[in-house]
Design a protein around this motif. Structure first.
Motif, short mmCIF file in Angstrom:
data_model
loop_
_atom_site.label_atom_id
_atom_site.label_comp_id
_atom_site.label_asym_id
_atom_site.label_seq_id
_atom_site.Cartn_x
_atom_site.Cartn_y
_atom_site.Cartn_z
N ARG A 79 0.85 -1.20 -0.06
CA ARG A 79 0.03 -0.12 0.02
C ARG A 79 0.82 1.22 -0.20
NH1 ARG A 79 -4.18 -2.53 4.25
NH2 ARG A 79 -5.57 -3.42 2.78
N GLU A 80 2.10 1.34 0.95
CA GLU A 80 2.85 2.22 0.74
C GLU A 80 3.50 2.58 -0.56
OE1 GLU A 80 2.82 4.73 3.16
OE2 GLU A 80 1.37 3.56 4.17
N GLN A 81 3.79 1.51 -1.28
CA GLN A 81 4.45 1.71 -2.64
C GLN A 81 3.33 2.49 -3.64
OE1 GLN A 81 5.86 -1.95 -4.10
NE2 GLN A 81 6.87 -1.10 -5.88
N ALA A 82 2.31 1.83 -3.47
CA ALA A 82 1.19 2.38 -4.50
C ALA A 82 1.09 3.94 -3.99
CB ALA A 82 -0.22 1.78 -3.96
N LEU A 143 8.48 19.28 -26.85
CA LEU A 143 9.48 18.83 -26.32
C LEU A 143 9.68 19.72 -24.93
CD1 LEU A 143 12.08 19.17 -29.30
CD2 LEU A 143 11.39 16.99 -28.14
N PHE A 144 9.14 21.21 -24.91
CA PHE A 144 9.30 21.67 -23.59
C PHE A 144 8.38 21.00 -22.56
CE2 PHE A 144 7.40 25.23 -20.90
CZ PHE A 144 8.63 25.92 -20.62
N ALA A 145 7.31 20.34 -22.87
CA ALA A 145 6.55 19.57 -21.94
C ALA A 145 7.24 18.19 -21.69
CB ALA A 145 5.05 19.28 -22.47
N ALA A 146 7.82 17.44 -22.71
CA ALA A 146 8.47 16.20 -22.57
C ALA A 146 9.75 16.08 -21.75
CB ALA A 146 8.56 15.45 -23.94
N ILE A 147 10.68 16.86 -21.98
CA ILE A 147 11.83 17.05 -21.34
C ILE A 147 11.85 17.11 -19.82
CG2 ILE A 147 14.20 18.07 -21.21
CD1 ILE A 147 13.89 18.38 -24.14
N PRO A 148 11.29 18.35 -19.26
CA PRO A 148 11.01 18.41 -18.03
C PRO A 148 10.08 17.00 -17.18
CG PRO A 148 10.43 20.21 -18.80
CD PRO A 148 10.64 19.22 -20.03
N ALA A 149 9.18 16.65 -18.01
CA ALA A 149 8.57 15.43 -17.49
C ALA A 149 9.22 14.04 -17.24
CB ALA A 149 7.28 15.17 -18.24
N VAL A 150 10.22 14.02 -18.26
CA VAL A 150 11.05 12.76 -18.30
C VAL A 150 12.23 12.91 -17.11
CG1 VAL A 150 12.86 11.34 -19.72
CG2 VAL A 150 10.41 12.11 -20.60
N LEU A 151 12.57 14.02 -17.03
CA LEU A 151 13.62 14.36 -15.96
C LEU A 151 13.00 14.22 -14.70
CD1 LEU A 151 15.60 17.39 -17.38
CD2 LEU A 151 16.41 14.99 -17.33
N ALA A 152 11.79 14.74 -14.36
CA ALA A 152 11.02 14.60 -12.91
C ALA A 152 10.62 13.37 -12.85
CB ALA A 152 9.65 15.49 -13.31
N TYR A 153 10.35 12.63 -13.97
CA TYR A 153 10.02 11.20 -13.73
C TYR A 153 11.10 10.29 -13.32
CZ TYR A 153 8.79 6.34 -14.61
OH TYR A 153 8.68 4.76 -14.38
N ASN A 154 12.15 10.53 -13.72
CA ASN A 154 13.40 9.72 -13.40
C ASN A 154 13.86 10.17 -12.19
OD1 ASN A 154 13.51 8.57 -15.91
ND2 ASN A 154 15.07 9.71 -16.87
N ARG A 155 13.85 11.33 -11.81
CA ARG A 155 14.36 11.84 -10.52
C ARG A 155 13.35 11.21 -9.41
NH1 ARG A 155 14.80 17.62 -7.45
NH2 ARG A 155 15.92 16.90 -5.89
N PHE A 156 11.87 11.38 -9.95
CA PHE A 156 11.16 10.96 -8.52
C PHE A 156 11.04 9.54 -8.69
CE2 PHE A 156 8.93 15.34 -9.46
CZ PHE A 156 9.79 15.68 -8.58
N SER A 157 11.30 8.63 -9.52
CA SER A 157 11.09 7.24 -9.53
C SER A 157 12.15 6.96 -8.70
CB SER A 157 10.72 6.70 -10.61
OG SER A 157 11.91 6.88 -11.66
N ALA A 158 13.28 7.36 -8.83
CA ALA A 158 14.65 7.09 -8.14
C ALA A 158 14.50 7.46 -6.66
CB ALA A 158 15.94 7.76 -8.80
N ARG A 159 13.84 8.39 -6.38
CA ARG A 159 13.57 8.82 -4.97
C ARG A 159 12.71 7.86 -4.32
NH1 ARG A 159 12.87 14.76 -3.55
NH2 ARG A 159 13.22 14.01 -1.43
N ALA A 160 11.56 7.42 -5.14
CA ALA A 160 10.60 6.50 -4.55
C ALA A 160 11.36 5.15 -4.46
CB ALA A 160 9.36 6.64 -5.55
N GLU A 161 12.08 4.96 -5.19
CA GLU A 161 12.70 3.50 -5.10
C GLU A 161 13.71 3.43 -3.92
OE1 GLU A 161 13.44 -0.29 -5.68
OE2 GLU A 161 12.14 0.92 -7.08
N VAL A 162 14.33 4.65 -3.40
CA VAL A 162 15.15 4.71 -2.37
C VAL A 162 14.29 4.48 -1.07
CG1 VAL A 162 16.46 6.33 -0.89
CG2 VAL A 162 16.97 5.98 -3.28
N LEU A 163 12.88 5.40 -1.04
CA LEU A 163 12.27 5.25 -0.06
C LEU A 163 11.73 3.81 0.10
CD1 LEU A 163 10.41 8.56 -0.44
CD2 LEU A 163 12.24 8.08 1.31
#
Length: 186
Positions: A79-82, A143-163
């Motif tokens: 549940r916490e992972q979700a 591209l202005f929408a895609a690039i920040p979204a991909v960077l944010a996804y990578n960063r936040f998914s990595a942080r979620a994985e650490v948690l």
């Protein structure tokens, strides 16, 4: 970003309190769900300790107690992972579809330029430039929408994985403590 920071602060505070040497029963009583909104590790602790207490009071076999504790903490962990991954699919969708939306705008703009060329007797750069300019703006916006979204996804998914790794580690340590407790009782 704010949700992940909140979770990390909550993890840090709970782990510090958990490892301070407090009695587990006292900690459980303090975290009673009726009086406190539980997050992360607190949820896992309460679920596991509640199952431990319930099965221990029934004089269940130590292995049955531990299986119940592991199931309860695993459910809480899932549940916490979700919760941690709630907004990640949106970022992934924006990052993967925005370039195609921009490409569609580019094709549309170029088609309009060619259509306007068909109505002219003499084609000049000045007559084609506005349509091509609009097409390039559409590409840039995608591209202005895609690039920040991909960077944010990578960063936040990595942080979620650490948690999540911290959750897994806590779960293992907590069940080890209960394993020792249930086997020293007998």
């Amino acid at each position: 970003m704010f949700a992940l920071k909140r979770v990390q602060k909550s993890q840090d505070a709970f782990e510090e309190y958990f490892w301070s040497g407090i009695d587990l029963r006292q900690l459980y009583d303090e975290l009673e769900p009726a009086t406190h909104d539980l997050t992360g590790m607190e949820t896992m602790f309460v679920a596991g300790f509640k199952e431990y207490s319930r099965l221990s009071e029934q004089d269940a076999d130590p292995e049955a107690v531990m299986q119940g504790v592991q199931r309860a903490t695993r459910v809480a962990l899932t549940r916490e992972q979700a919760k941690l991954e709630t907004h990640l699919p949106f970022l992934a969708s924006v990052g993967s579809t925005s370039p195609y939306v921009g490409l569609f705008g580019t094709v549309w703009g170029i088609m309009n330029s060619f259509r306007s060329l068909a109505n002219m007797t003499q084609a000049t750069l000045a007559s084609v430039a506005p349509g091509i300019s609009e097409a390039l703006v559409a590409t840039a916006m995608g591209l202005f929408a895609a690039i920040p979204a991909v960077l944010a996804y990578n960063r936040f998914s990595a942080r979620a994985e650490v948690l999540m790794t911290r959750y897994d580690t806590f779960s293992e340590e907590f069940t080890s403590i209960l394993y020792r407790a249930v086997h020293t009782k007998r």
